[in-house]
Write a protein that holds these residues in place. Structure first.
Motif, PDB file in Angstrom:
ATOM      1  N   GLY A  16       0.817  -1.212   0.000  1.00 35.63           N
ATOM      2  CA  GLY A  16       0.000   0.000   0.000  1.00 35.63           C
ATOM      3  C   GLY A  16       0.848   1.258   0.000  1.00 35.63           C
ATOM      4  O   GLY A  16       0.577   2.216  -0.720  1.00 35.63           O
ATOM      5  N   VAL A  17       1.885   1.273   0.863  1.00 32.88           N
ATOM      6  CA  VAL A  17       2.790   2.421   0.916  1.00 32.88           C
ATOM      7  C   VAL A  17       3.489   2.618  -0.425  1.00 32.88           C
ATOM      8  O   VAL A  17       3.651   3.746  -0.922  1.00 32.88           O
ATOM      9  N   SER A  18       3.903   1.509  -1.037  1.00 36.00           N
ATOM     10  CA  SER A  18       4.592   1.580  -2.328  1.00 36.00           C
ATOM     11  C   SER A  18       3.670   2.158  -3.399  1.00 36.00           C
ATOM     12  O   SER A  18       4.067   3.027  -4.192  1.00 36.00           O
ATOM     13  N   VAL A  19       2.433   1.681  -3.440  1.00 42.40           N
ATOM     14  CA  VAL A  19       1.465   2.188  -4.428  1.00 42.40           C
ATOM     15  C   VAL A  19       1.202   3.674  -4.219  1.00 42.40           C
ATOM     16  O   VAL A  19       1.153   4.461  -5.162  1.00 42.40           O
ATOM     17  N   ALA A  20       1.041   4.073  -2.931  1.00 38.60           N
ATOM     18  CA  ALA A  20       0.799   5.483  -2.632  1.00 38.60           C
ATOM     19  C   ALA A  20       1.983   6.349  -3.049  1.00 38.60           C
ATOM     20  O   ALA A  20       1.824   7.439  -3.613  1.00 38.60           O
ATOM     21  N   ALA A  21       3.186   5.850  -2.776  1.00 33.86           N
ATOM     22  CA  ALA A  21       4.393   6.604  -3.135  1.00 33.86           C
ATOM     23  C   ALA A  21       4.518   6.744  -4.644  1.00 33.86           C
ATOM     24  O   ALA A  21       4.845   7.822  -5.169  1.00 33.86           O
ATOM     25  N   ILE A  22       4.254   5.633  -5.358  1.00 32.84           N
ATOM     26  CA  ILE A  22       4.328   5.685  -6.823  1.00 32.84           C
ATOM     27  C   ILE A  22       3.284   6.643  -7.382  1.00 32.84           C
ATOM     28  O   ILE A  22       3.549   7.425  -8.304  1.00 32.84           O
ATOM     29  N   ALA A  23       2.070   6.598  -6.785  1.00 33.00           N
ATOM     30  CA  ALA A  23       0.994   7.489  -7.242  1.00 33.00           C
ATOM     31  C   ALA A  23       1.383   8.957  -7.021  1.00 33.00           C
ATOM     32  O   ALA A  23       1.162   9.811  -7.881  1.00 33.00           O
ATOM     33  N   MET A  24       1.961   9.265  -5.862  1.00 35.07           N
ATOM     34  CA  MET A  24       2.374  10.641  -5.564  1.00 35.07           C
ATOM     35  C   MET A  24       3.472  11.098  -6.506  1.00 35.07           C
ATOM     36  O   MET A  24       3.455  12.230  -7.007  1.00 35.07           O
ATOM     37  N   LEU A  25       4.434  10.216  -6.759  1.00 34.85           N
ATOM     38  CA  LEU A  25       5.516  10.569  -7.679  1.00 34.85           C
ATOM     39  C   LEU A  25       4.994  10.787  -9.092  1.00 34.85           C
ATOM     40  O   LEU A  25       5.411  11.714  -9.805  1.00 34.85           O
ATOM     41  N   THR A  26       4.049   9.911  -9.514  1.00 36.47           N
ATOM     42  CA  THR A  26       3.450  10.051 -10.847  1.00 36.47           C
ATOM     43  C   THR A  26       2.687  11.360 -10.964  1.00 36.47           C
ATOM     44  O   THR A  26       2.784  12.079 -11.964  1.00 36.47           O
ATOM     45  N   LEU A  27       1.905  11.683  -9.920  1.00 33.16           N
ATOM     46  CA  LEU A  27       1.131  12.927  -9.918  1.00 33.16           C
ATOM     47  C   LEU A  27       2.051  14.142  -9.964  1.00 33.16           C
ATOM     48  O   LEU A  27       1.810  15.104 -10.705  1.00 33.16           O
ATOM     49  N   LYS A  28       3.127  14.102  -9.156  1.00 34.20           N
ATOM     50  CA  LYS A  28       4.078  15.226  -9.137  1.00 34.20           C
ATOM     51  C   LYS A  28       4.743  15.389 -10.503  1.00 34.20           C
ATOM     52  O   LYS A  28       4.895  16.509 -11.007  1.00 34.20           O
ATOM     53  N   SER A  29       5.131  14.266 -11.104  1.00 29.94           N
ATOM     54  CA  SER A  29       5.778  14.336 -12.427  1.00 29.94           C
ATOM     55  C   SER A  29       4.825  14.904 -13.468  1.00 29.94           C
ATOM     56  O   SER A  29       5.206  15.735 -14.298  1.00 29.94           O
ATOM     57  N   ALA A  30       3.556  14.437 -13.393  1.00 31.13           N
ATOM     58  CA  ALA A  30       2.563  14.936 -14.351  1.00 31.13           C
ATOM     59  C   ALA A  30       2.302  16.426 -14.145  1.00 31.13           C
ATOM     60  O   ALA A  30       2.193  17.200 -15.106  1.00 31.13           O
ATOM     61  N   THR A  31       2.200  16.846 -12.857  1.00 30.22           N
ATOM     62  CA  THR A  31       1.972  18.261 -12.551  1.00 30.22           C
ATOM     63  C   THR A  31       3.134  19.127 -13.024  1.00 30.22           C
ATOM     64  O   THR A  31       2.945  20.189 -13.629  1.00 30.22           O
ATOM     65  N   ASP A  32       4.375  18.656 -12.743  1.00 26.82           N
ATOM     66  CA  ASP A  32       5.564  19.396 -13.189  1.00 26.82           C
ATOM     67  C   ASP A  32       5.599  19.503 -14.709  1.00 26.82           C
ATOM     68  O   ASP A  32       5.952  20.555 -15.262  1.00 26.82           O
ATOM     69  N   ALA A  33       5.226  18.427 -15.392  1.00 25.96           N
ATOM     70  CA  ALA A  33       5.228  18.436 -16.856  1.00 25.96           C
ATOM     71  C   ALA A  33       4.211  19.434 -17.397  1.00 25.96           C
ATOM     72  O   ALA A  33       4.481  20.173 -18.351  1.00 25.96           O
ATOM     73  N   LEU A  34       3.010  19.460 -16.747  1.00 21.39           N
ATOM     74  CA  LEU A  34       1.980  20.409 -17.176  1.00 21.39           C
ATOM     75  C   LEU A  34       2.423  21.842 -16.930  1.00 21.39           C
ATOM     76  O   LEU A  34       2.198  22.728 -17.764  1.00 21.39           O
ATOM     77  N   HIS A  35       3.051  22.097 -15.762  1.00 21.24           N
ATOM     78  CA  HIS A  35       3.555  23.442 -15.466  1.00 21.24           C
ATOM     79  C   HIS A  35       4.622  23.854 -16.471  1.00 21.24           C
ATOM     80  O   HIS A  35       4.634  25.002 -16.949  1.00 21.24           O
TER      81      HIS A  35
END
Length: 211
Positions: A16-35
């Motif tokens: 669960g922690v791994s999935v949450a961490a991957i999801a947060m990293l994916t979201l941050k990467s996507a947000t940074d890319a959009l910015h």
């Protein structure tokens, strides 16, 4: 609780922690890319509109130079005291230019003859109608003051044809150039006010908030 159950719970927690961490990293990467993408889009828009504005400024300076060298200076060299007819020829050139360039709002040309007489041409667009006058009634106008005016943005009242000190009104760009005689002495000045929004509508739309 058996060891097997404890191991299963630990594995589920780790997963669960791994999935949450991957999801947060994916979201941050996507947000940074959009910015980054939005930043690049805005930067590209600013650069494009800067080129549009520079093109407009170059065009205005070219038009003013043509009027100064091909019209005003020629008249001043021909006549020590230019007649109304000779000045009217320059006014006709100015009138044609104002009609062709829909972004032009007002042009002023101030000249001083060899005998020191000030001569003035003013062309103004009001309600999209161009009117050009030779020697209109003006007070305390001189080319030195016109050239000394700060180049840049003004607020222009489209109904009265005068520069407004209020924040309201159409945004215009003020540009002026000296008129030089045959000895390269400054014998006058010519200035133009150009509607900024009209420039961008003519050469291409602008990014919201950039114009």
């Amino acid at each position: 609780m058996s060891i097997a159950k404890k191991l299963l719970i630990i594995m589920l927690l780790v997963a669960g922690v791994s999935v949450a961490a991957i999801a947060m990293l994916t979201l941050k990467s996507a947000t940074d890319a959009l910015h980054d993408l939005e930043g690049k889009r805005v930067a590209d828009s600013v650069e494009r509109e800067a080129r549009i504005l520079q093109t407009a400024i170059d065009m205005v300076k070219s038009d003013l130079t043509m009027l100064a060298d091909g019209g005003a200076r020629h008249v001043m060299e021909e006549h020590a005291e230019p007649s109304v007819d000779s000045l009217q020829r320059v006014a006709d050139q100015l009138n044609i230019l104002m009609r062709e360039r829909h972004a032009y709002r007002q042009a002023k040309m101030l000249l001083v003859t060899e005998v020191g007489t000030p001569r003035v041409l003013v062309s103004t667009r009001i309600d999209n109608v161009v009117r050009t006058a030779v020697d209109p009634a003006v007070a305390d106008w001189n080319f030195a003051a016109l050239l000394a005016e700060k180049q840049g943005l003004r607020n222009f009242n489209e109904k009265t044809g005068v520069v407004s000190k209020e924040a309201s009104g159409e945004k215009v760009l003020f540009i002026s150039l000296p008129i030089r005689g045959k000895d390269r002495d400054v014998i006058g000045a010519i200035a133009m006010m150009v509607a900024i929004d009209q420039v961008f509508r003519t050469f291409g739309g602008g990014h919201d908030g950039i114009s």
